[in-house]
Design an enzyme around this catalytic site. Sequence first.
Site, PDB file in Angstrom:
ATOM      1  N   TYR A   1     -55.654  65.037 -68.987  1.00  0.00           N
ATOM      2  CA  TYR A   1     -57.064  64.697 -69.390  1.00  0.00           C
ATOM      3  C   TYR A   1     -57.984  66.033 -69.664  1.00  0.00           C
ATOM      4  O   TYR A   1     -57.928  67.150 -68.801  1.00  0.00           O
ATOM      5  CB  TYR A   1     -57.856  64.079 -68.100  1.00  0.00           C
ATOM      6  CG  TYR A   1     -59.050  63.731 -68.084  1.00  0.00           C
ATOM      7  CD1 TYR A   1     -59.519  62.345 -69.447  1.00  0.00           C
ATOM      8  CD2 TYR A   1     -60.276  64.121 -67.537  1.00  0.00           C
ATOM      9  CE1 TYR A   1     -60.811  62.240 -69.531  1.00  0.00           C
ATOM     10  CE2 TYR A   1     -61.511  63.463 -67.474  1.00  0.00           C
ATOM     11  CZ  TYR A   1     -61.909  62.626 -68.457  1.00  0.00           C
ATOM     12  OH  TYR A   1     -63.205  62.378 -68.646  1.00  0.00           O
TER      13      TYR A   1
ATOM     14  N   LYS B   1     -65.515  71.917 -62.057  1.00  0.00           N
ATOM     15  CA  LYS B   1     -65.114  71.719 -60.613  1.00  0.00           C
ATOM     16  C   LYS B   1     -65.525  72.654 -59.699  1.00  0.00           C
ATOM     17  O   LYS B   1     -66.813  73.079 -59.351  1.00  0.00           O
ATOM     18  CB  LYS B   1     -63.839  71.089 -60.578  1.00  0.00           C
ATOM     19  CG  LYS B   1     -63.700  69.832 -61.430  1.00  0.00           C
ATOM     20  CD  LYS B   1     -62.537  68.985 -61.264  1.00  0.00           C
ATOM     21  CE  LYS B   1     -62.702  67.480 -62.024  1.00  0.00           C
ATOM     22  NZ  LYS B   1     -62.022  67.359 -62.998  1.00  0.00           N
TER      23      LYS B   1
ATOM     24  N   ASP C   1     -56.421  74.152 -69.608  1.00  0.00           N
ATOM     25  CA  ASP C   1     -57.481  73.569 -69.219  1.00  0.00           C
ATOM     26  C   ASP C   1     -57.416  73.440 -67.640  1.00  0.00           C
ATOM     27  O   ASP C   1     -56.575  72.727 -66.992  1.00  0.00           O
ATOM     28  CB  ASP C   1     -57.542  72.084 -69.516  1.00  0.00           C
ATOM     29  CG  ASP C   1     -58.863  71.382 -68.908  1.00  0.00           C
ATOM     30  OD1 ASP C   1     -59.404  71.868 -68.066  1.00  0.00           O
ATOM     31  OD2 ASP C   1     -58.938  70.095 -69.465  1.00  0.00           O
TER      32      ASP C   1
HETATM   33  C1  LIG Z   1     -62.451  66.995 -64.498  1.00  0.00           C
HETATM   34  C2  LIG Z   1     -61.312  67.427 -65.565  1.00  0.00           C
HETATM   35  C3  LIG Z   1     -62.407  67.576 -66.837  1.00  0.00           C
HETATM   36  C4  LIG Z   1     -63.641  66.865 -66.942  1.00  0.00           C
HETATM   37  O1  LIG Z   1     -64.591  67.424 -66.474  1.00  0.00           O
HETATM   38  P1  LIG Z   1     -66.103  66.606 -66.300  1.00  0.00           P
HETATM   39  O2  LIG Z   1     -66.935  67.527 -65.611  1.00  0.00           O
HETATM   40  O3  LIG Z   1     -65.727  65.494 -65.395  1.00  0.00           O
HETATM   41  O4  LIG Z   1     -66.515  66.450 -67.706  1.00  0.00           O
HETATM   42  C5  LIG Z   1     -61.495  68.155 -67.852  1.00  0.00           C
HETATM   43  N1  LIG Z   1     -60.363  68.680 -67.814  1.00  0.00           N
HETATM   44  C6  LIG Z   1     -59.780  68.423 -66.500  1.00  0.00           C
HETATM   45  C7  LIG Z   1     -58.466  69.190 -66.314  1.00  0.00           C
HETATM   46  C8  LIG Z   1     -60.392  67.810 -65.385  1.00  0.00           C
HETATM   47  O5  LIG Z   1     -59.647  67.686 -64.328  1.00  0.00           O
END
Ligand SMILES: *Cc1c(COP(=O)(O)O)cnc(C)c1O
Length: 434
Positions: A146, A274, A241
Site C-alpha cells: 500500500y 508515520k 516506501d
Molecule cells: C500508511 C502508509 C501510507 C499512507 O500514509 P497516509 O499518511 O495514511 O496517507 C503509505 N505507504 C505505506 C507503506 C503506509 O504504511
Amino acid sequence: MTPNTDRNQQLFDRAKALIPGGVNSPVRAFRAVGGTPRFVQRAQGAYFWDANGQRHIDYIGSWGPMILGHGHPRVLEAVQRAAQDGFSFGAPTEREVDLAEEIVRHLPSVEMVRLVSSGTEAAMSAIRLARGATGRSFIIKFEGCYHGHADALLVKAGSGLATFGHPTSAGVPPEVVQHTLVLEYNNVAQLEEAFARHGRELACVIIEPIAGNMNFVRASVPFMKRARELCTQHGALLVFDEVMTGFRVALGSAQSVYAKALPGFAPDMTVLGKVIGGGMPLAAFGGPRALMENLAPLGPVYQAGTLSGNPVATACGLATLQEIARPGFFEALGKKTRTLVDGLTAAAAEAGLPFAADCEGGMFGFFLLPQLPQNYAAVMKSDSPKFGRLFHGLLDRGVYIAPALYEAGFVSSAHSDADIAETVSIARDVFRSL
Ligand SMILES: *Cc1c(COP(=O)(O)O)cnc(C)c1O
C-alpha cells in the site's frame, strides 16, 4: 452491554449518521472483524481508554507513529511550546530545517527531503518526481503493498503475468492506471519479465521493503538484490516506501536492514511518514540532491502544500526522532518486540494453533498459518473467521491489535515487560478458546 450503556456503540451510531461508515479511514470501522469500534477517550504510554472507560494495551499506536507510546513528556512539551508560538504560517521555519537534518543524518541514501502532510501525498509526489526526472511513464508496484490512495496506486494485478493493473476503487479511470504494472511480491521471474518488456519505459519500482500492509512480509534478500540490479541496469529508480518501516524497524529504517545483507545497497528515493511525525500529520520523501533538485521551485516537477512542514507537526516529529536516536533505543525495543512474538508463538504452539510470526525493531506480524507467507495470495490464505474470534477475544480482555489480518502490529518503548507478559498470558487463554 446493552446499547443504552455502551458509549462506544452510542458514538458509533452518531458517527454513522454523519460520517460514511462512521469513520474517517475505512479500517477503523471493524468491517473485517465485525463489532463496534472503540472510540478512544484518552491515551497514556502503552494504553488507551475507550468511551466505556475500558483500558486497552495498544499494539496499533496510530498504525505506527507512537513509537514512544502516548503522551511522552518530552514530545508533549515540544508540541505545547510550538503551539504557543503559532500553528501555521505558510512561511519557512527553523524546525523544518532541524527535522530535515535529523532525517538526513540517519539515512545515507537521502541528501535532501521535502516535507508533506501525509504518506499518500509523499508517495504520490515521489512517483511524480520519478516520472519527471526520468521522462518515463511506467511504474511497477507489488500486490499487497500500500502506498496511500493516489489514483495511479489504487490498482490490483490483472490476469496473467506482468499485465497492467485494474483499478481497485470506483472513481479511478482505467486510463489512470494504464502505466502501473502490478507484480507479485518476492517473484524474481515476474520482475525480470516486466523489465524485459518495459525496462526502457519504467520510471520506478515502488516497494514496501518490509510490507506492513499485508501484515508483515519481508522482501527476500535475493529479490531485493535483483530489483536493485534491474533498476540500475534500466535507469529506473528504486523507491522505498518506508512510511511504515521508516524509523520503526531500525534507526536507519528498513534500508539499513538490507544494506547489512547487501553491502552498499541503497534505494534511489525514500518515502517516509508515520514515525517522523510522532502522531502529527507529517510525511516526507527524499533522495540524492541531483534528483531532488528536479522539484519546484528549482526544477520542473511541481509539488506544494499549504500545511507542509507545519510548525507543530515538525516539533512533534523532531522530538520523537531525538528520543529514538538515543543509544540503545532500538536494541531495547527490538528485544521487547521479540519477547512478545516468541511468547505468542509459544502460546499458539501450546494450543496447537497454526501460527507464524516475525518482527523487526518495533514492528511485528503474525499469521494463522503454518509458515510465513511470501506474497499477498499466501497472506490471504489466513483463516479470517478464526482471526475475527481471536481479535475479539483479545479486545474483550483489553488487548488492542489491528482489526484486520492484513495489518502489522507495533510495540512502543512505553510497553513494559509486564504489559508484554500480560498480553501473552491473555493470548494464551484466547488461543485455547479458538
Ligand atoms: C500508511 C502508509 C501510507 C499512507 O500514509 P497516509 O499518511 O495514511 O496517507 C503509505 N505507504 C505505506 C507503506 C503506509 O504504511
